[in-house]
Design a protein around this motif. Structure first.
Motif, short mmCIF file in Angstrom:
data_model
loop_
_atom_site.label_atom_id
_atom_site.label_comp_id
_atom_site.label_asym_id
_atom_site.label_seq_id
_atom_site.Cartn_x
_atom_site.Cartn_y
_atom_site.Cartn_z
N THR A 1 0.84 -1.09 0.01
CA THR A 1 -0.08 -0.01 -0.09
C THR A 1 0.93 1.05 -0.11
N LEU A 2 0.78 2.11 -1.00
CA LEU A 2 1.39 3.32 -1.07
C LEU A 2 0.67 4.52 -0.56
N TYR A 3 0.83 5.14 0.23
CA TYR A 3 -0.04 6.18 0.61
C TYR A 3 0.53 7.75 -0.05
N ASN A 4 -0.36 8.56 0.09
CA ASN A 4 0.18 10.19 -0.39
C ASN A 4 -0.63 10.90 0.58
N PRO A 5 0.18 11.20 1.61
CA PRO A 5 -0.66 12.30 2.61
C PRO A 5 -0.52 13.62 2.34
N TYR A 6 0.21 13.87 0.99
CA TYR A 6 0.60 15.28 0.49
C TYR A 6 -0.58 15.72 0.13
N THR A 7 -0.58 17.32 -0.19
CA THR A 7 -1.73 17.92 -0.81
C THR A 7 -1.51 17.98 -2.38
N PHE A 8 -0.58 17.44 -2.91
CA PHE A 8 -0.55 17.16 -4.28
C PHE A 8 -0.36 15.69 -4.80
N SER A 9 -0.67 15.48 -6.25
CA SER A 9 -0.54 14.10 -6.46
C SER A 9 0.79 13.66 -6.86
N LEU A 10 1.18 12.30 -6.69
CA LEU A 10 2.31 11.52 -6.78
C LEU A 10 2.49 10.79 -8.01
N SER A 11 3.57 10.56 -8.79
CA SER A 11 3.56 9.77 -9.87
C SER A 11 4.68 8.51 -9.24
N PHE A 12 4.51 7.53 -9.52
CA PHE A 12 5.42 6.57 -8.76
C PHE A 12 5.72 5.27 -9.94
N LYS A 13 6.72 4.69 -9.55
CA LYS A 13 7.23 3.71 -10.44
C LYS A 13 7.93 2.62 -9.63
N MET A 14 7.72 1.26 -9.66
CA MET A 14 8.38 0.23 -9.03
C MET A 14 9.38 -0.19 -9.73
N TRP A 15 10.58 -0.71 -9.05
CA TRP A 15 11.86 -1.19 -9.66
C TRP A 15 12.09 -2.46 -8.61
N CYS A 16 12.75 -3.42 -9.44
CA CYS A 16 13.06 -4.71 -8.88
C CYS A 16 14.55 -5.28 -9.11
N THR A 17 15.31 -6.16 -8.66
CA THR A 17 16.31 -6.80 -8.84
C THR A 17 15.98 -8.18 -9.86
N VAL B 1 0.79 -5.74 -11.38
CA VAL B 1 -0.09 -4.98 -12.54
C VAL B 1 -0.09 -3.43 -12.29
N GLU B 2 0.21 -2.45 -13.24
CA GLU B 2 0.45 -1.21 -13.15
C GLU B 2 1.44 -0.74 -12.03
N ALA B 3 2.83 -1.32 -12.41
CA ALA B 3 3.98 -1.08 -11.39
C ALA B 3 4.24 0.53 -11.55
N GLU B 4 3.62 0.99 -12.43
CA GLU B 4 3.87 2.63 -12.62
C GLU B 4 2.75 3.32 -12.92
N GLY B 5 2.43 4.32 -12.07
CA GLY B 5 1.00 4.97 -12.30
C GLY B 5 1.32 6.39 -11.23
N SER B 6 0.12 6.63 -10.64
CA SER B 6 -0.11 7.91 -10.14
C SER B 6 -1.05 7.84 -8.91
N VAL B 7 -1.01 8.54 -7.74
CA VAL B 7 -1.99 8.47 -6.62
C VAL B 7 -2.34 10.04 -6.29
N ARG B 8 -3.61 10.22 -6.29
CA ARG B 8 -3.89 11.53 -6.02
C ARG B 8 -3.80 11.92 -4.31
N ALA B 9 -3.83 13.17 -4.40
CA ALA B 9 -3.46 13.77 -2.88
C ALA B 9 -4.44 13.35 -1.82
N LYS B 10 -4.00 12.92 -0.76
CA LYS B 10 -4.73 12.40 0.46
C LYS B 10 -5.38 11.19 0.01
N SER B 11 -4.62 10.23 -0.76
CA SER B 11 -5.09 9.23 -1.11
C SER B 11 -4.13 8.09 -1.07
N CYS B 12 -4.64 6.87 -1.41
CA CYS B 12 -3.79 5.75 -1.32
C CYS B 12 -3.89 4.61 -2.66
#
Length: 227
Positions: free
Chosen positions: A61-77, A85-96
């Motif tokens: 679970t990725l939480y975004n407690p900020y007042t702006f949206s976040l883009s994210f990307k997952m990397w692995c060895t 599924v969708e290891a890259e995307g975005s999460v809106r402000a105050k959301s998870c």
């Protein structure tokens, strides 16, 4: 990936590598500045148990407690061993957002293997990252809890972007499954060819073997939906 927006909404090996802030690890992109954002990613470690099917799938679970949206990307060895599924995307402000991580190869040759994941986020003109470990263990989770043993992390290895199906491809697969399921249900509702009293045209009557095939196919599709 199951998105869980907070109230309103939408919604994967070598020598030792030293890690320094602002220096790329393997194929990871170089950050222009030191990470500034705190990354709220839970849990901090994932354990998969080869003999317990229910543990082959874990949720991050990725939480975004900020007042702006976040883009994210997952990397692995070891991106070939995991599916997110969708290891890259975005999460809106105050959301998870929930990311479902599935281990693809629980064979004995991978028992005891530990792989490293990195979550990189960007937003508000800042960047941040957090790393967690994933391990495939033999046996079952209950046995591990009784033993209470922990292993030290192995040397760091290069990170690569996770190889995951795109959202479009995933949607297409679901559409095909739904269409086949509806076809099977329709065939199961048709009368048998031995039924002469039905108002359904004779050419729409089906045999017992056809119904058995459709019932078997529908069962397989149902198992896919339940996974």
């Amino acid at each position: 990936m199951r998105r869980r927006q907070s109230h309103d909404g939408r919604g994967e090996e070598g020598g030792r590598v030293e890690v320094e802030e602002g220096v790329p690890v393997g194929g990871a992109p170089q950050l222009a500045v030191a990470p500034q954002l705190a990354v709220f990613l839970f849990p901090s470690e994932m354990a998969f148990y080869a003999e317990q099917r229910s543990t082959h799938r874990r949720v991050l679970t990725l939480y975004n407690p900020y007042t702006f949206s976040l883009s994210f990307k997952m990397w692995c060895t070891a991106p070939s061993l995991y599916r997110v599924v969708e290891a890259e995307g975005s999460v809106r402000a105050k959301s998870c957002v929930d990311l479902v991580v599935r281990h693809l190869d629980v064979s004995p040759r991978n028992w005891g293997r530990r792989d490293r994941f990195r979550m990189e986020v960007r937003g508000g003109g800042q960047v941040g990252r957090r790393e967690i470990w994933a391990e495939l263990k033999g046996g079952r989770e209950e046995e591990e809890q009784r033993g209470g043993q922990q292993r030290a992390p192995p040397p760091l290895t290069a990170l690569s972007p996770l190889l995951v199906p795109t959202h479009t491809r995933l949607v297409s697969q679901w559409v095909v499954c739904v269409a086949v399921a509806m076809l099977c249900v329709t065939v199961l509702m048709l009368p048998l060819h031995t039924d002469s009293s039905s108002v359904v045209p004779r050419w729409l009557h089906v045999s017992t073997n056809q119904k058995l095939v459709c019932a078997y196919t529908l069962g397989l599709i149902t198992m896919v939906f339940l996974q």
